[in-house]
Design an enzyme around this catalytic site. Structure first.
Site, PDB file in Angstrom:
ATOM      1  N   LEU A 240      36.208  25.867  -6.243  1.00 50.39           N
ATOM      2  CA  LEU A 240      35.007  25.064  -6.095  1.00 50.39           C
ATOM      3  C   LEU A 240      34.731  24.700  -4.635  1.00 50.39           C
ATOM      4  O   LEU A 240      35.645  24.542  -3.826  1.00 50.39           O
ATOM      5  CB  LEU A 240      35.120  23.784  -6.922  1.00 50.39           C
TER       6      LEU A 240
ATOM      7  N   HIS B  80      29.057  24.043  -5.701  1.00 53.28           N
ATOM      8  CA  HIS B  80      29.347  23.716  -7.097  1.00 53.28           C
ATOM      9  C   HIS B  80      29.160  22.223  -7.362  1.00 53.28           C
ATOM     10  O   HIS B  80      28.601  21.822  -8.391  1.00 53.28           O
ATOM     11  CB  HIS B  80      30.792  24.095  -7.446  1.00 53.28           C
TER      12      HIS B  80
ATOM     13  N   GLN C 272      33.229  40.223 -16.636  1.00 54.99           N
ATOM     14  CA  GLN C 272      32.134  40.446 -15.695  1.00 54.99           C
ATOM     15  C   GLN C 272      32.595  41.144 -14.422  1.00 54.99           C
ATOM     16  O   GLN C 272      31.814  41.304 -13.489  1.00 54.99           O
ATOM     17  CB  GLN C 272      31.425  39.135 -15.360  1.00 54.99           C
TER      18      GLN C 272
ATOM     19  N   SER D  52      29.894  30.201  -0.992  1.00 54.93           N
ATOM     20  CA  SER D  52      30.397  31.113  -2.013  1.00 54.93           C
ATOM     21  C   SER D  52      31.916  31.070  -1.998  1.00 54.93           C
ATOM     22  O   SER D  52      32.534  30.976  -0.942  1.00 54.93           O
ATOM     23  CB  SER D  52      29.924  32.545  -1.728  1.00 54.93           C
TER      24      SER D  52
END
Length: 287
Positions: free
Chosen positions: A33, A37, A64, A192
């Site tokens: 995080l 976030h 994914q 990110s």
């Protein structure tokens, strides 16, 4: 704050909240995080109110990730994530394991997936063919387990949010989807978890994504209409010469349908994917 690992325990608690008339907000994450976030947590809290419940899911979803992608290397620090969630006022951190989310996967015991067939085809879907099948499947499972009234996603993953919105509508999930603005570092780089992979030099060069969006925005606003092929070619060359990164794609899309736009006009959304070494970063923004 509670930490729950078992999907069944999460669902039982969510059902109890429903019986008590409490609103529930969900922030789906893969952990590692950062402030981006936590800004989503703040949005969820505002949406459900002080009496509502906010759940952050912490799950590196294997379905994914495609072959050769960074599933094994994806940053994991659940202890730090737990501390950040507690300070942010999260009520429950849902931290399941693969064996409980996909029991029997790979041995014939799990075989059900959710597939969106339109918005997921281009851009990230073209570069990562199995990615969105994993996203829609895990989000559908989270919706069933957490029973949220509101789910908050970040605009950095614009296509993902659009795909989940379509799935939510098509499958009649009673969930309101909120897409919150991308949080950025001071130099414009989108926050990110994968930024952790970058060396100091790569981190500096990665600001080219933000600068490329500014470059494209200035031209489109100045000229009004620009050919997509010409603009794509110019940006691709400039990004690679400016940063040494390898462009995966430069795309211009309708912000709602995600269909390619040509010519590019104000209101078009620019999407970028660029590799710096082995690290692949994405970004997007309106022109």
């Amino acid at each position: 704050m509670r930490t729950i690992h078992a999907p069944g325990a999460m669902q039982r608690l969510a059902l109890r909240w429903k019986r008590e008339g409490l609103r529930v907000g969900l922030v789906p994450t893969m952990g590692a995080l950062h402030e981006g976030h936590l800004s989503l947590v703040q949005v969820a809290r505002r949406r459900v109110g002080g009496a509502g419940k906010v759940v952050v899911s912490l799950y590196v979803n294997p379905t994914q990730f495609g072959p050769g992608e960074d599933l094994a290397a994806y940053p994991r620090d659940p202890g730090r994530d737990r501390a950040l969630c507690r300070r942010a006022g999260v009520d429950v951190m849902f931290h399941p394991e693969d064996a409980t989310m996909y029991p029997g996967r790979g041995t014939g015991g799990y075989s059900t997936y959710v597939v969106e067939e339109s918005l997921s085809r281009g851009w990230e879907g073209a570069s990562r063919p199995t990615h969105f099948r994993g996203v829609t499947t895990v989000v559908a499972k989270l919706f069933h387990l957490v029973l949220p009234d509101v789910a908050v996603f970040g605009a950095k993953d614009w296509q993902q949010a659009a795909v989940v919105r379509r799935m939510t509508k098509d499958l009649n999930f009673p969930v309101r989807l909120v897409v919150a603005p991308t949080r950025r570092e001071r130099d414009g780089l989108a926050m990110s978890s994968r930024n952790r992979y970058l060396t100091a030099e790569q981190r500096e060069r990665a600001t080219v994504l933000w600068r490329a969006m500014g470059r494209a925005r200035s031209r489109v606003r100045g000229e009004g209409t620009v050919g997509a092929r010409e603009l794509e070619s110019g940006l691709r060359t400039w990004i690679e010469e400016e940063s040494g990164g390898r462009v995966d794609y430069v795309g211009f899309m309708d912000p709602e349908t995600l269909e390619p736009r040509d010519p590019v006009v104000p209101g078009t959304r620019l999407a970028l994917a660029v590799r710096f070494g082995s690290t692949r970063l994405i970004d997007n923004g309106p022109l």
